[in-house]
Scaffold this motif. Sequence first.
Motif, PDB file in Angstrom:
ATOM      1  N   LYS A  94       0.852  -1.193   0.000  1.00 29.15           N
ATOM      2  CA  LYS A  94       0.000   0.000   0.000  1.00 29.15           C
ATOM      3  C   LYS A  94       0.881   1.234   0.000  1.00 29.15           C
ATOM      4  N   HIS A  95       0.462   2.231  -0.752  1.00 24.36           N
ATOM      5  CA  HIS A  95       1.163   3.508  -0.774  1.00 24.36           C
ATOM      6  C   HIS A  95       0.487   4.427   0.235  1.00 24.36           C
ATOM      7  N   ILE A  96       1.206   4.778   1.279  1.00 21.34           N
ATOM      8  CA  ILE A  96       0.643   5.672   2.288  1.00 21.34           C
ATOM      9  C   ILE A  96       0.656   7.103   1.782  1.00 21.34           C
ATOM     10  N   GLY A  97       1.713   7.479   1.088  1.00 18.43           N
ATOM     11  CA  GLY A  97       1.791   8.816   0.522  1.00 18.43           C
ATOM     12  C   GLY A  97       3.032   9.552   0.992  1.00 18.43           C
ATOM     13  N   LYS A  98       3.177  10.757   0.491  1.00 18.85           N
ATOM     14  CA  LYS A  98       4.297  11.607   0.890  1.00 18.85           C
ATOM     15  C   LYS A  98       3.902  12.343   2.162  1.00 18.85           C
ATOM     16  N   ILE A  99       4.722  12.161   3.182  1.00 18.32           N
ATOM     17  CA  ILE A  99       4.434  12.776   4.481  1.00 18.32           C
ATOM     18  C   ILE A  99       5.483  13.856   4.744  1.00 18.32           C
ATOM     19  N   ARG A 100       5.002  15.069   4.952  1.00 15.83           N
ATOM     20  CA  ARG A 100       5.890  16.195   5.226  1.00 15.83           C
ATOM     21  C   ARG A 100       6.454  16.103   6.639  1.00 15.83           C
TER      22      ARG A 100
ATOM     23  N   TYR B 204      10.932   6.400   0.848  1.00 16.70           N
ATOM     24  CA  TYR B 204      11.754   6.847  -0.280  1.00 16.70           C
ATOM     25  C   TYR B 204      11.917   8.359  -0.234  1.00 16.70           C
ATOM     26  N   LEU B 205      13.115   8.799  -0.557  1.00 15.10           N
ATOM     27  CA  LEU B 205      13.401  10.213  -0.756  1.00 15.10           C
ATOM     28  C   LEU B 205      13.631  10.354  -2.252  1.00 15.10           C
ATOM     29  N   GLY B 206      12.667  10.891  -2.954  1.00 18.55           N
ATOM     30  CA  GLY B 206      12.725  10.911  -4.412  1.00 18.55           C
ATOM     31  C   GLY B 206      12.083   9.643  -4.967  1.00 18.55           C
ATOM     32  N   LYS B 207      12.442   9.318  -6.216  1.00 20.48           N
ATOM     33  CA  LYS B 207      11.826   8.163  -6.869  1.00 20.48           C
ATOM     34  C   LYS B 207      12.439   6.832  -6.471  1.00 20.48           C
TER      35      LYS B 207
ATOM     36  N   LEU C  79      15.999  -7.810   3.369  1.00 26.06           N
ATOM     37  CA  LEU C  79      14.561  -7.567   3.325  1.00 26.06           C
ATOM     38  C   LEU C  79      14.233  -6.264   2.602  1.00 26.06           C
ATOM     39  N   SER C  80      15.083  -5.263   2.736  1.00 21.45           N
ATOM     40  CA  SER C  80      14.810  -3.996   2.046  1.00 21.45           C
ATOM     41  C   SER C  80      14.923  -4.163   0.530  1.00 21.45           C
ATOM     42  N   ASN C  81      15.806  -5.057   0.069  1.00 17.68           N
ATOM     43  CA  ASN C  81      15.866  -5.335  -1.372  1.00 17.68           C
ATOM     44  C   ASN C  81      14.592  -6.012  -1.853  1.00 17.68           C
ATOM     45  N   ARG C  82      14.049  -6.931  -1.047  1.00 20.36           N
ATOM     46  CA  ARG C  82      12.769  -7.557  -1.402  1.00 20.36           C
ATOM     47  C   ARG C  82      11.656  -6.515  -1.395  1.00 20.36           C
ATOM     48  N   ALA C  83      11.676  -5.635  -0.409  1.00 17.95           N
ATOM     49  CA  ALA C  83      10.657  -4.587  -0.321  1.00 17.95           C
ATOM     50  C   ALA C  83      10.759  -3.642  -1.509  1.00 17.95           C
ATOM     51  N   LYS C  84      11.977  -3.327  -1.912  1.00 14.53           N
ATOM     52  CA  LYS C  84      12.176  -2.442  -3.065  1.00 14.53           C
ATOM     53  C   LYS C  84      11.577  -3.059  -4.325  1.00 14.53           C
ATOM     54  N   LYS C  85      11.775  -4.367  -4.505  1.00 15.23           N
ATOM     55  CA  LYS C  85      11.181  -5.061  -5.661  1.00 15.23           C
ATOM     56  C   LYS C  85       9.662  -5.052  -5.583  1.00 15.23           C
ATOM     57  N   GLN C  86       9.118  -5.220  -4.381  1.00 13.09           N
ATOM     58  CA  GLN C  86       7.660  -5.185  -4.213  1.00 13.09           C
ATOM     59  C   GLN C  86       7.101  -3.806  -4.549  1.00 13.09           C
ATOM     60  N   VAL C  87       7.776  -2.757  -4.113  1.00 15.47           N
ATOM     61  CA  VAL C  87       7.316  -1.394  -4.395  1.00 15.47           C
ATOM     62  C   VAL C  87       7.412  -1.107  -5.892  1.00 15.47           C
ATOM     63  N   GLU C  88       8.478  -1.550  -6.534  1.00 20.47           N
ATOM     64  CA  GLU C  88       8.609  -1.362  -7.981  1.00 20.47           C
ATOM     65  C   GLU C  88       7.506  -2.103  -8.725  1.00 20.47           C
TER      66      GLU C  88
ATOM     67  N   ASN D 118       4.233  -0.150  -8.186  1.00 20.39           N
ATOM     68  CA  ASN D 118       4.187   1.057  -9.022  1.00 20.39           C
ATOM     69  C   ASN D 118       3.994   0.711 -10.494  1.00 20.39           C
ATOM     70  N   TYR D 119       4.616  -0.365 -10.959  1.00 25.80           N
ATOM     71  CA  TYR D 119       4.448  -0.805 -12.344  1.00 25.80           C
ATOM     72  C   TYR D 119       2.991  -1.193 -12.618  1.00 25.80           C
ATOM     73  N   GLU D 120       2.397  -1.948 -11.695  1.00 28.03           N
ATOM     74  CA  GLU D 120       0.990  -2.353 -11.866  1.00 28.03           C
ATOM     75  C   GLU D 120       0.067  -1.140 -11.852  1.00 28.03           C
ATOM     76  N   ASN D 121       0.347  -0.171 -10.980  1.00 24.15           N
ATOM     77  CA  ASN D 121      -0.475   1.043 -10.944  1.00 24.15           C
ATOM     78  C   ASN D 121      -0.327   1.869 -12.215  1.00 24.15           C
ATOM     79  N   THR D 122       0.878   1.921 -12.772  1.00 24.97           N
ATOM     80  CA  THR D 122       1.087   2.636 -14.035  1.00 24.97           C
ATOM     81  C   THR D 122       0.340   1.947 -15.163  1.00 24.97           C
ATOM     82  N   LYS D 123       0.421   0.633 -15.199  1.00 22.82           N
ATOM     83  CA  LYS D 123      -0.287  -0.139 -16.225  1.00 22.82           C
ATOM     84  C   LYS D 123      -1.803   0.059 -16.101  1.00 22.82           C
TER      85      LYS D 123
END
Length: 178
Positions: free
Chosen positions: A72-78, A100-103, A135-144, A147-152
Amino acid sequence: MKTGKGAEWAKLFRIVTLVFSISIFTYWFIKKSTIGIIKDSVALQLINKLPQTIDFYVITLDEPTKGAFDTKHIGKIRPEYYRTEYLKMDNSNEYWVVGYLGKKNLVYFSQHSVPNKNIDQIIEVQNYINQSVKLSNRAKKQVEAYNYENTKLGVWVTLDFLLLFLNLVLLLRKKKIN
């Protein structure tokens, strides 16, 4: 089919298709737009104490034995703001928070267990941390992948709306008499 019975049936088919498509998209839009408060869910309040805006994702391990993930994308939090997300933890007792800081720059990763599903979770992000590189590498792949599915999905929805708009305009336009 410009005249006759075929033209009437074609026009009726276009009208029925448009009404059905518009109703499906209205339902889908309302479903996606509503707040995700789920019955028997765990509320996660994520507070950003860092000096920059961070883009946060939450990954729930649906079935730890099978390795299924729910992202789930929580969003950008200031800075000094928070966001609340409701997590369905029926088949899980663990979730990951990814920031993430940036993309592409992963600056925060933490792994959290939920021993009691009746107590809501509060997480204050106070420093840049990566609890587990593996685990962060697995999480990075999950987020990618998320995002790919949401773009599609966004491309398909845009094309479907374009087709709906074109059909609606062609159906409602007035014929010119020469």
